[in-house]
Structure formats: structure tokens, C-alpha cells
Scaffold this motif. Structure first.
Motif, PDB file in Angstrom:
ATOM      1  N   LYS A  81      14.090 -39.569 -19.211  1.00  0.00           N
ATOM      2  CA  LYS A  81      14.161 -38.162 -18.794  1.00  0.00           C
ATOM      3  C   LYS A  81      13.156 -37.372 -19.532  1.00  0.00           C
ATOM      4  N   VAL A  82      12.305 -36.177 -17.961  1.00  0.00           N
ATOM      5  CA  VAL A  82      11.424 -35.567 -17.723  1.00  0.00           C
ATOM      6  C   VAL A  82      12.254 -33.901 -17.796  1.00  0.00           C
ATOM      7  N   ILE A  83      12.400 -33.284 -18.516  1.00  0.00           N
ATOM      8  CA  ILE A  83      12.770 -31.672 -19.021  1.00  0.00           C
ATOM      9  C   ILE A  83      11.509 -30.688 -18.627  1.00  0.00           C
ATOM     10  N   SER A  84      11.908 -30.212 -17.596  1.00  0.00           N
ATOM     11  CA  SER A  84      10.435 -28.963 -17.013  1.00  0.00           C
ATOM     12  C   SER A  84      11.125 -27.998 -17.626  1.00  0.00           C
ATOM     13  N   ILE A  85       9.997 -27.039 -18.356  1.00  0.00           N
ATOM     14  CA  ILE A  85      10.473 -25.738 -18.259  1.00  0.00           C
ATOM     15  C   ILE A  85       9.190 -24.587 -18.225  1.00  0.00           C
ATOM     16  N   LYS A  86       9.826 -23.767 -17.188  1.00  0.00           N
ATOM     17  CA  LYS A  86       8.889 -22.836 -16.676  1.00  0.00           C
ATOM     18  C   LYS A  86       8.506 -21.887 -17.538  1.00  0.00           C
ATOM     19  N   GLN A  87       8.912 -21.076 -18.750  1.00  0.00           N
ATOM     20  CA  GLN A  87       8.673 -19.886 -19.614  1.00  0.00           C
ATOM     21  C   GLN A  87       8.994 -20.015 -20.781  1.00  0.00           C
ATOM     22  N   ASP A 146      16.182 -17.137 -21.504  1.00  0.00           N
ATOM     23  CA  ASP A 146      15.994 -16.687 -20.733  1.00  0.00           C
ATOM     24  C   ASP A 146      15.293 -15.325 -21.485  1.00  0.00           C
ATOM     25  N   ASP A 147      14.974 -14.139 -20.906  1.00  0.00           N
ATOM     26  CA  ASP A 147      14.063 -13.345 -21.383  1.00  0.00           C
ATOM     27  C   ASP A 147      14.838 -12.999 -22.365  1.00  0.00           C
ATOM     28  N   GLU A 148      16.542 -12.541 -22.361  1.00  0.00           N
ATOM     29  CA  GLU A 148      16.631 -11.345 -23.707  1.00  0.00           C
ATOM     30  C   GLU A 148      17.031 -12.572 -24.637  1.00  0.00           C
ATOM     31  N   LEU A 149      17.411 -13.732 -24.686  1.00  0.00           N
ATOM     32  CA  LEU A 149      17.203 -14.940 -25.586  1.00  0.00           C
ATOM     33  C   LEU A 149      16.502 -15.038 -26.041  1.00  0.00           C
TER      34      LEU A 149
END
Length: 312
Positions: A81-87, A146-149
Motif C-alpha cells: 500500500k501507498v498512502i498519500s498525505i496532502k497536508q 483536518d486543520d481543526e484536529l
């Protein structure tokens, strides 16, 4: 095939000292005694600052647990598996599952903590860390948040950093509670959605399987015992389905997972029979057999000789 590094805490600290340009003593946590295990926390931007030219880290199997809060574009590579994270990402690493973390832009920040099971499980009567859902074999514990978490997680790491630098006598008890909060954050999250099959997934699966297999050998003590004995054991450790593992190994080697495992166990059995004075019962136990008769039948099926006939 290139082997995966097997990283101990000592290796980790040597690496961190080099990355930070500091001596080992200065980065070791204050007030931490051996009888309470180990814990420490680091800033990601600082650790990457000195190693910008080396953006990729090899797969490794760490002898400690790690929780990382990472801000930046990244990807996590597991066996298939490859998991991409944008932020923003929250990653939980266990000693049992090797992985590869690849920063994909220069703007990386965040924090990570490392700890041993002895540190976290102060009460030995409780279940181990591996019993927690976040650290169960077969899971891929990388979460895009997300930004809040992210703000909540960042605040929690700030409290950990403040506490570890303090002189409060019970600070590590408080830090355990903060780590437990991080674990519960992860267990409430759904797995990251952007999971794709990498072009070189087959190569990684085969390579990681071979590494896990060979890591169990040589058997150096009659009290040592193989921990991974079946195809499912290896598939669980690699977080892949057993049929997928079998398919990729068959494509690559022409043999099934079980055939490869039994061939390697037979090879080790021959070595132990010829090069040690252990009795057959001790060899049988060390190689994971419940009964000596099972081992004798297994060995004769593979070699046409009983263990004693082969030894003589």
C-alpha cells in the motif's frame, strides 16, 4: 535483496544526535530511569533541517513505538500500500510492521514521540500495547487529519514537550496520559482514504517477507523459538491478505509462502542437527513444533530421513 535496517533505541539516538548536531547526553530525557521504560519527544523540522539532501528513509523495523504528527505533503509505503498525505498526518508505528516514510516537499513540520512498551505499560497486569486496536497487525495506522484536529494534536504535543522539560517529579505519569490521548485520537479516526497499489508493491512484499523470514534465523539458543511459523503469521505482520502474499511470492519465486517457510525451517533444522549438541526435542521446540513427532514427520517428509538418521 536489500535488507531492512533493524533499528534499536541506541541506533535511533545515534541517528538523532547526528541529525541535530548534538551529543547523546543532551538529547536524552531528564529524570527518566530504566525501571520506567523509555520516552522522548522531538521536533520534525529540526530533525530534517540537517538532512535535506536525504529525503528518503529506508524501510526499517524499530524496536520501539512511535507516534508522529506531520505537517506537509508526504507518502507512507507499506508492503502493498501507498498512502498519500496532502497536508496533515497522524502516524502510529509498531515494532512489528516495517514501513517507509517519504517527505514529498521541503516544508515539513510537526512532532513525534518514541517510547517502549515498558514505559507505557506501567501496570504489568494490563494487556500489552499490541492488544490496542491502533497497534493490531493487519492495520495501516496512518491518518490524514483536518486543520481543526491538527491544532488539537499539535497542542497535545506542546504539552508533552513542556512537561518533559519540567522538573515535576511525576511528569512521566502525566505524559503517559497524554500519549494515551494520542492513541485514542487515532483509534477514533478512519483509515486514510487514499490507498493505492504501487507499481513496485510486488517487489516490496517479496523483499519484506524475505526480511521477516531471515530475521528469525539463525536460531542461537535452545530456548529461542520461532515466532512466525505460518503464511498467515507473515501476512498479518505485513498487513496484507494471505492470498495476496502467496500470489506475489509465487509470481516472484515459483514457490508458495508455505513452501518457502518450510524450506527455510528445514535448512535450519539441518544446521542445528549437524552443528549443535542439542537433542531432537530441543531442536523441535526451537523451530516452533508443539510435538517432537510432528517435527520428525516434517523432517522426514522433506529429506526422506529422520532427524537422528540425518545427524548420524
Amino acid at each position: 535483496m536489500e535488507k531492512i535496517a533493524h533499528t534499536s533505541l541506541e541506533d535511533f539516538y545515534r541517528e538523532m544526535a547526528a541529525k541535530l548536531g548534538k551529543d547523546l547526553e543532551s538529547i536524552f530525557p531528564k529524570g527518566l530511569h530504566k525501571d520506567i521504560g523509555h520516552f522522548n519527544v522531538f521536533d520534525i523540522a529540526q530533525t530534517l533541517e540537517r538532512v535535506r539532501s536525504t529525503s528518503e528513509m529506508p524501510y526499517n523495523r524499530r524496536k520501539y513505538y512511535k507516534i508522529s504528527f506531520i505537517k506537509g505533503k508526504n507518502r507512507a509505503e507499506y508492503a502493498d500500500k501507498v498512502i498519500s498525505i496532502k497536508q496533515n498526518a497522524l502516524l502510529f508505528a509498531t515494532p512489528k510492521v516495517p514501513y517507509h516514510w517519504v517527505p514529498e516537499d521541503p516544508n515539513q513540520s510537526g512532532s513525534f514521540c518514541v517510547f517502549t512498551e515498558d514505559f507505557f505499560m506501567k501496570d504489568r497486569s494490563k494487556n500489552s500495547l499490541e492488544s490496542l486496536p491502533i497497534f493490531q497487525p493487519g492495520t495501516v495506522p496512518v491518518f490524514e487529519i483536518d486543520d481543526e484536529l491538527a491544532d488539537e494534536i499539535e497542542h497535545l504535543f506542546k504539552k508533552i514537550k513542556k512537561e518533559i522539560a519540567s522538573d515535576y517529579i511525576f511528569k512521566y505519569d502525566l505524559i503517559r496520559n497524554y500519549v494515551l490521548e494520542l492513541i485514542h485520537y487515532g483509534q477514533k479516526l478512519q483509515p486514510a482514504s487514499k490507498i493505492s497499489t504501487s507499481n513496485d508493491a510486488s517487489m516490496r512484499v517479496v523483499s519484506l517477507f524475505v526480511e521477516l523470514l531471515e530475521r528469525q534465523f539463525p536460531v542461537e539458543s535452545s530456548e529461542q523459538r520461532l515466532q512466525l511459523k505460518t503464511a498467515k503469521d507473515y501476512a498479518d505482520r505485513l498487513a496484507v491478505h494471505v492470498n495476496y502474499l502467496n500470489k506475489k511470492l509465487k509470481e516472484s519465486t515459483g514457490k508458495t509462502t508455505t513452501e518457502i517457510i518450510t524450506d527455510r525451517i528445514t535448512q535450519e533444522a539441518k544446521i542445528l542437527l549437524k552443528q549443535t549438541q542439542w537433542n531432537v526435542s530441543e531442536i523441535s521446540y526451537a523451530l516452533g513444533f508443539e510435538e517432537i513427532a510432528h517435527f520428525s514427520n516434517f523432517f522426514k517428509k522433506k529429506t526422506s530421513l529422520t532427524p537422528l538418521e540425518f545427524r548420524s
